[in-house]
Design a protein around this motif. Structure first.
Motif, mmCIF file in Angstrom:
data_model
loop_
_atom_site.group_PDB
_atom_site.id
_atom_site.type_symbol
_atom_site.label_atom_id
_atom_site.label_comp_id
_atom_site.label_asym_id
_atom_site.label_seq_id
_atom_site.Cartn_x
_atom_site.Cartn_y
_atom_site.Cartn_z
ATOM 1 N N VAL A 176 -0.929 13.442 2.192
ATOM 2 C CA VAL A 176 -0.591 12.016 2.253
ATOM 3 C C VAL A 176 -1.852 11.223 1.949
ATOM 4 C CG1 VAL A 176 0.312 10.142 3.665
ATOM 5 C CG2 VAL A 176 1.143 12.482 4.011
ATOM 6 N N LEU A 177 -1.772 10.328 0.976
ATOM 7 C CA LEU A 177 -2.926 9.512 0.574
ATOM 8 C C LEU A 177 -2.579 8.032 0.653
ATOM 9 C CD1 LEU A 177 -5.851 9.522 -0.806
ATOM 10 C CD2 LEU A 177 -4.587 9.063 -2.925
ATOM 11 N N PRO A 178 -3.372 7.232 1.387
ATOM 12 C CA PRO A 178 -3.224 5.771 1.300
ATOM 13 C C PRO A 178 -3.759 5.302 -0.051
ATOM 14 C CG PRO A 178 -4.481 6.458 3.265
ATOM 15 C CD PRO A 178 -4.419 7.633 2.342
ATOM 16 N N GLY A 179 -2.915 4.634 -0.832
ATOM 17 C CA GLY A 179 -3.311 4.183 -2.153
ATOM 18 C C GLY A 179 -3.604 2.698 -2.192
ATOM 19 N N THR A 180 -4.111 2.238 -3.330
ATOM 20 C CA THR A 180 -4.496 0.837 -3.506
ATOM 21 C C THR A 180 -4.023 0.326 -4.863
ATOM 22 O OG1 THR A 180 -6.603 1.233 -4.635
ATOM 23 C CG2 THR A 180 -6.608 1.378 -2.222
#
Length: 320
Positions: free
Chosen positions: A108-112
Motif C-alpha cells: 500500500v502506497l500513499p500517492g500524490t
C-alpha cells in the motif's frame, strides 16, 4: 492471528503511516512497525497496540524479517527530515517490493499529484499521463513504475493518491509549515496560493480510513489498484482560510502571502524548503482529482467536515 490479518507499516511514526496503523489495530489487525530505536517512540505510540520492532527500512533483511507472515505492507516511510530523499526513497521501496514478493503481501502506497505535469491538468484521473516537470515528480513516477512492474510479476499493489495532507498528527506539510505556525496560537495565515486558484486538501484520518476500507475489500481489487481521493476541494483558495479563521474565532487573524522569495533563498540550506519550493506550480495552477473509482468501490469517500478537520488539526498542532 492469521496472515490475512497481519500488516507491516513502514513509517508508523509519521502522519499517514501512524493513522493507518492505528486504524488497522482498531479493526483487529496485528500491526508491526519498524523503528531504528523502538525505545524512543512516544508514549502514545508505545501504547497504541502496535508491535514495534528494531530495524531500518533501508535494510532489506530488516524489512523481510518484519514482514514475515504479513498480508499487507504499508509503505509510508521517508528519510528523516527528507534528507537525501531522492537517493534513499527508491532503495527503500525496492526492499518493500522484495519483502512483499517473498511473503505474498499487498503493498500500500500513499500517492500524490506530483506524478503529473501540465499536460494532465486540471482534471486528474487515475489513468492520466504522467509527465512531471520536477525532480520529485520524476521520482514519484519511477516509484509507481516499479510498483507496476512488481504487480505485473505477481505482487499486488494499492496506491491511493490524495491532495496536500493536513491533520492533528501530520508533519512536513503545507498546512503546518506554510499556512500556520505550530505550537503557538494562530494569529496569522500565510497562504501560498494564487487568488482564485483552486487547491485540493486531504485530511489524514480520512486518507487512512479510505486505505483501510479499500484493504478490507482487497480480494476484489485489481492486482495494480489505483484510486484518487477528492478530499476537500477549495475551489478558489478561500475555504481553508475561512475554516482556520472560524476555528480561531475571537482572535484577529492576519492573512498574508506566503514568502516564496525567502523560501527560494533558503532552499539550498534547508531540504524541506527545497522540496516545498519545487511544488509552487501546484499553487498557481488548479489540479483536481475525481473520486469516482472510490465511490464505485466504497459507495462514498470518508470525509470529515472541513470545519471539524481544521479545528482538530489546529488542536493537534498546539495552535488552538
Amino acid at each position: 492471528m492469521t496472515t490475512q490479518h497481519t500488516a507491516l507499516v513502514l513509517g508508523a511514526t509519521g502522519g499517514v503511516g501512524g493513522e493507518v496503523a492505528r486504524r488497522l489495530v482498531a479493526r483487529g489487525w496485528l500491526v508491526r512497525a519498524l523503528n531504528r530505536n523502538p525505545l524512543t517512540v512516544s508514549d502514545a505510540d508505545a501504547a497504541s497496540g502496535i508491535l514495534w520492532m528494531k530495524g531500518d527500512a533501508m535494510s532489506a533483511a530488516d524489512v523481510l524479517a518484519a514482514a514475515e507472515g504479513a498480508s499487507v505492507i504499508v509503505h509510508a516511510v521517508n528519510p528523516p527530515g527528507y534528507r537525501n530523499w531522492g537517493k534513499l526513497v527508491l532503495p527503500m521501496l525496492d526492499n518493500t517490493i522484495e519483502a512483499a514478493r517473498a511473503v505474498g503481501a499487498r503493498i500500500v502506497l500513499p500517492g500524490t499529484v506530483y506524478n503529473f505535469g501540465p499536460d494532465a491538468f486540471p482534471e486528474l484521473r487515475e489513468t492520466s499521463p504522467q509527465n512531471p516537470t520536477t525532480v520529485k515528480g520524476g521520482i514519484r513516477v519511477e516509484m509507481e513504475g516499479r510498483l507496476r512492474h512488481a504487480a505485473d510479476t505477481g505482487v499486488p499493489v494499492l496506491i491511493v493518491r490524495a491532495g496536500d495532507f493536513f491533520g492533528p498528527k501530520a508533519a512536513n506539510n503545507w498546512f503546518s509549515q506554510g499556512l500556520v505556525k505550530p505550537n503557538i496560537p494562530v494569529t496569522a495565515i500565510s497562504y501560498p496560493g494564487k487568488q482564485g486558484v483552486g487547491h485540493q486538501w486531504a485530511y489524514l484520518p480520512d486518507v487512512a480510513e479510505t486505505m483501510v476500507q479499500l484493504l478490507e475489500k482487497r480480494e476484489a481489487l485489481d492486482r495494480f489498484a489505483v484510486f484518487h481521493m477528492e478530499g476537500h476541494w477549495d475551489a478558489d483558495g478561500t475555504a481553508m482560510i475561512a475554516a482556520i479563521q472560524a476555528a480561531a474565532a475571537g482572535r484577529k487573524i492576519k492573512v498574508g502571502k506566503f514568502p516564496w522569495l525567502v523560501m527560494r533563498l533558503l532552499s539550498p540550506f534547508v531540504p524541506l524548503f527545497r522540496e516545498l519550493a519545487e511544488m509552487r506550480y501546484l499553487w498557481i495552477t488548479p489540479t483536481h482529482m475525481s473520486n469516482d473509482r472510490i465511490k464505485a468501490v466504497l459507495g462514498r469517500e470518508p470525509r470529515t467536515p472541513l470545519p471539524v478537520a481544521v479545528r482538530e488539526t489546529l488542536i493537534g498542532m498546539g495552535s488552538l
